[in-house]
Design a protein around this motif. Sequence first.
Motif, PDB file in Angstrom:
ATOM      1  N   PRO A 442       0.809  -1.227   0.000  1.00  0.00           N
ATOM      2  CA  PRO A 442       0.000   0.000   0.000  1.00  0.00           C
ATOM      3  C   PRO A 442       0.833   1.263   0.000  1.00  0.00           C
ATOM      4  O   PRO A 442       0.940   1.967   0.999  1.00  0.00           O
ATOM      5  CB  PRO A 442      -0.824  -0.134   1.288  1.00  0.00           C
ATOM      6  CG  PRO A 442       0.017  -0.972   2.175  1.00  0.00           C
ATOM      7  CD  PRO A 442       0.728  -1.939   1.284  1.00  0.00           C
ATOM      8  N   GLU A 443       1.467   1.565  -1.148  1.00  0.00           N
ATOM      9  CA  GLU A 443       2.324   2.743  -1.227  1.00  0.00           C
ATOM     10  C   GLU A 443       2.336   3.255  -2.657  1.00  0.00           C
ATOM     11  O   GLU A 443       2.533   2.495  -3.588  1.00  0.00           O
ATOM     12  CB  GLU A 443       3.748   2.379  -0.798  1.00  0.00           C
ATOM     13  CG  GLU A 443       4.367   3.285   0.220  1.00  0.00           C
ATOM     14  CD  GLU A 443       4.583   4.705  -0.272  1.00  0.00           C
ATOM     15  OE1 GLU A 443       4.474   5.638   0.537  1.00  0.00           O
ATOM     16  OE2 GLU A 443       4.869   4.884  -1.481  1.00  0.00           O
ATOM     17  N   ALA A 444       2.159   4.557  -2.828  1.00  0.00           N
ATOM     18  CA  ALA A 444       2.116   5.147  -4.167  1.00  0.00           C
ATOM     19  C   ALA A 444       3.401   4.888  -4.946  1.00  0.00           C
ATOM     20  O   ALA A 444       3.378   4.681  -6.163  1.00  0.00           O
ATOM     21  CB  ALA A 444       1.863   6.652  -4.049  1.00  0.00           C
ATOM     22  N   ASN A 445       4.525   4.886  -4.242  1.00  0.00           N
ATOM     23  CA  ASN A 445       5.806   4.671  -4.904  1.00  0.00           C
ATOM     24  C   ASN A 445       5.872   3.325  -5.610  1.00  0.00           C
ATOM     25  O   ASN A 445       6.604   3.138  -6.568  1.00  0.00           O
ATOM     26  CB  ASN A 445       6.934   4.771  -3.876  1.00  0.00           C
ATOM     27  CG  ASN A 445       8.302   4.534  -4.492  1.00  0.00           C
ATOM     28  OD1 ASN A 445       8.811   5.363  -5.241  1.00  0.00           O
ATOM     29  ND2 ASN A 445       8.897   3.395  -4.189  1.00  0.00           N
ATOM     30  N   SER A 446       5.078   2.387  -5.137  1.00  0.00           N
ATOM     31  CA  SER A 446       5.122   1.039  -5.689  1.00  0.00           C
ATOM     32  C   SER A 446       4.853   1.050  -7.194  1.00  0.00           C
ATOM     33  O   SER A 446       5.642   0.530  -7.968  1.00  0.00           O
ATOM     34  CB  SER A 446       4.095   0.173  -4.967  1.00  0.00           C
ATOM     35  OG  SER A 446       4.103  -1.123  -5.456  1.00  0.00           O
ATOM     36  N   ILE A 447       3.766   1.642  -7.600  1.00  0.00           N
ATOM     37  CA  ILE A 447       3.453   1.711  -9.030  1.00  0.00           C
ATOM     38  C   ILE A 447       4.331   2.750  -9.722  1.00  0.00           C
ATOM     39  O   ILE A 447       4.834   2.525 -10.819  1.00  0.00           O
ATOM     40  CB  ILE A 447       1.967   2.053  -9.248  1.00  0.00           C
ATOM     41  CG1 ILE A 447       1.095   0.870  -8.829  1.00  0.00           C
ATOM     42  CG2 ILE A 447       1.701   2.414 -10.706  1.00  0.00           C
ATOM     43  CD1 ILE A 447      -0.393   1.106  -8.994  1.00  0.00           C
ATOM     44  N   LEU A 448       4.534   3.882  -9.082  1.00  0.00           N
ATOM     45  CA  LEU A 448       5.271   4.962  -9.731  1.00  0.00           C
ATOM     46  C   LEU A 448       6.705   4.577 -10.040  1.00  0.00           C
ATOM     47  O   LEU A 448       7.222   4.867 -11.122  1.00  0.00           O
ATOM     48  CB  LEU A 448       5.236   6.219  -8.855  1.00  0.00           C
ATOM     49  CG  LEU A 448       3.854   6.849  -8.693  1.00  0.00           C
ATOM     50  CD1 LEU A 448       3.928   8.059  -7.762  1.00  0.00           C
ATOM     51  CD2 LEU A 448       3.286   7.268 -10.043  1.00  0.00           C
ATOM     52  N   ALA A 449       7.383   3.911  -9.101  1.00  0.00           N
ATOM     53  CA  ALA A 449       8.764   3.501  -9.351  1.00  0.00           C
ATOM     54  C   ALA A 449       8.821   2.499 -10.496  1.00  0.00           C
ATOM     55  O   ALA A 449       9.730   2.536 -11.330  1.00  0.00           O
ATOM     56  CB  ALA A 449       9.380   2.900  -8.087  1.00  0.00           C
ATOM     57  N   PHE A 450       7.858   1.615 -10.536  1.00  0.00           N
ATOM     58  CA  PHE A 450       7.847   0.578 -11.562  1.00  0.00           C
ATOM     59  C   PHE A 450       7.584   1.153 -12.942  1.00  0.00           C
ATOM     60  O   PHE A 450       8.075   0.642 -13.940  1.00  0.00           O
ATOM     61  CB  PHE A 450       6.769  -0.450 -11.219  1.00  0.00           C
ATOM     62  CG  PHE A 450       6.886  -1.720 -12.004  1.00  0.00           C
ATOM     63  CD1 PHE A 450       7.889  -2.627 -11.740  1.00  0.00           C
ATOM     64  CD2 PHE A 450       5.980  -2.017 -13.008  1.00  0.00           C
ATOM     65  CE1 PHE A 450       7.997  -3.810 -12.463  1.00  0.00           C
ATOM     66  CE2 PHE A 450       6.074  -3.193 -13.732  1.00  0.00           C
ATOM     67  CZ  PHE A 450       7.087  -4.095 -13.462  1.00  0.00           C
ATOM     68  N   GLN A 451       6.798   2.225 -13.002  1.00  0.00           N
ATOM     69  CA  GLN A 451       6.365   2.726 -14.307  1.00  0.00           C
ATOM     70  C   GLN A 451       7.024   4.029 -14.755  1.00  0.00           C
ATOM     71  O   GLN A 451       6.721   4.515 -15.841  1.00  0.00           O
ATOM     72  CB  GLN A 451       4.835   2.890 -14.322  1.00  0.00           C
ATOM     73  CG  GLN A 451       4.124   1.554 -14.246  1.00  0.00           C
ATOM     74  CD  GLN A 451       2.695   1.575 -14.755  1.00  0.00           C
ATOM     75  OE1 GLN A 451       1.891   0.756 -14.373  1.00  0.00           O
ATOM     76  NE2 GLN A 451       2.357   2.509 -15.640  1.00  0.00           N
TER      77      GLN A 451
END
Length: 539
Positions: A442-451
């Motif tokens: 549950p962290e915004a960085n999770s998707i943002l870092a990946f993409q």
Amino acid sequence: MTKLKATFRKTIGMGTLTVMFVVLLAGCSGSNNNADTSNGAQASASPAATESTSTAEPSAGGTFTYGRPASVTSFDLHNQITSNNAFAIDKVFESLVAFDSKGEIKDFLAQSHTISEDGLTYTFVLRDGLKFSNGTPVTAEDAVFSLNRHLTVEGPLAISATVESFKAQDDKTLVIKLKEPYTPFISELSNFSNGIIPNNFGGVSEEEFFKKPVGTGPFVVETWDPAGDVTFTKNTNYWQEGKPYIDKLVYKLIEDDSQAINQLKAGEVDAVEALSLQNAGEIKDGTDTTVVTNGSWVTEQLFFNTLDEHFSDVHVRRALALALDRDGLTKALTFGYAQTANSLLPTTIPYNANDTLKSLNFDAAAAKEELAKSAFPNGFSTKLLIASGNSTRAQEAQIIQAAGQAIGIKIEIESVELATFRERFFAYDFAAMLNSGQADSPEANSILAFQTDPEGFSKSYWTHYTNDNVTKLLYEGQKTPDGDARAAIYTELLQTLADEVPYIPLYYPDILIGARSSVEGLVVLPNGSIRLEDVRVSK
């Protein structure tokens, strides 16, 4: 520079819609056969998460059989990311903290934790009486070994924080020191990849350990066919007293969606993973079946290869975004189990900016004007890559094809088998593709870092999208404490993505699990996995 984490999950037949889903983890939710990714943030599920219930009196014991579209090929928690493996690993290994069905981080193997004011020191105190499934005590040294092994191996869900040390202060106390603040750290510790394993693999070889893994989870591997089924038995040393209620858990391989539905209706399985959106109504209205659902950390997307001669042109990407009626697509294909995406981040993730973002909404005239600004004002021909076997994705592709045709872009739909699909986009052998992105925690960085990181594991989700300011904002967001300043960073970052559209967010699908009405206590998590400690099956 902080090392970025990358996550990718798939769900064949999906659901982790994700191609998690085995497309990839990272992932998972309402559609089928896909490749997805991950990354997340504290969430409140969209609709409210539901648990399976039964009118008959449930009893302990028995076997719970779960139909899944892909087999479990590895239990190595540090080297895996696809949902077929991740959602088996998390039944055997558990982490210090975990997220619940609402995406909220809770102490799990740790009875408590504290974070220093400077964000550099994390202290965890283990629960009393913790044991591994073989009966040996769990100590802080086991946690040190587990996290050090993860740090060394790295893997697709690598520890992204810059760690100074992991240290056992005593048998029950683990102290983690970072070299610099990393706000997503506590959330990322809830990933299945940060589960606790015995120090030195319990005295056996690494290869032998992962063939017969020992963990703290509710289940123990009894038999395992990497090309077929897995049978788990109840962990009699589980720390949650009296749980799990079932004696056996069977992951049954069912690669065909229609076969899975038929076996569910016939009572041959108790539940099926990654229920497709188009089948949800039939199962929900069935005499002996129901749908257990939750909001997800998944975003269904149209991805562009920015190395492609056509989609390297931002005006081409913007034109197609304006030509596509995302509201109409969502309503036509998701049967009320999804909402139109306005941001890369699902509404279940903090800092998603869905309410304030100015995205490129459907406007046919503006789409033609935008294409006229490109290097291809008279249109061009291109291809859209999709994985076969997913009817929802096939219909999405047809809608996108029609939208392109309306402004002079001729799109050929290229449907290939899932393994080939993965190989193709890993190799940048595509112009555009349909896939999902998903958070693993549950962290915004999770998707943002990946993409958004062109140098990270996934090279901006294999789009190779590169924007120096976006990269700068990404790193700032990782080091900035939660609050208004972090929100402002992500709002600017997401607006840039909405303007330059390296991918078009289409919709946020709910996670759907088909279940027999006799099942009670099934909990669906927003990453597409399920909790089974409380499951009982009425007789």
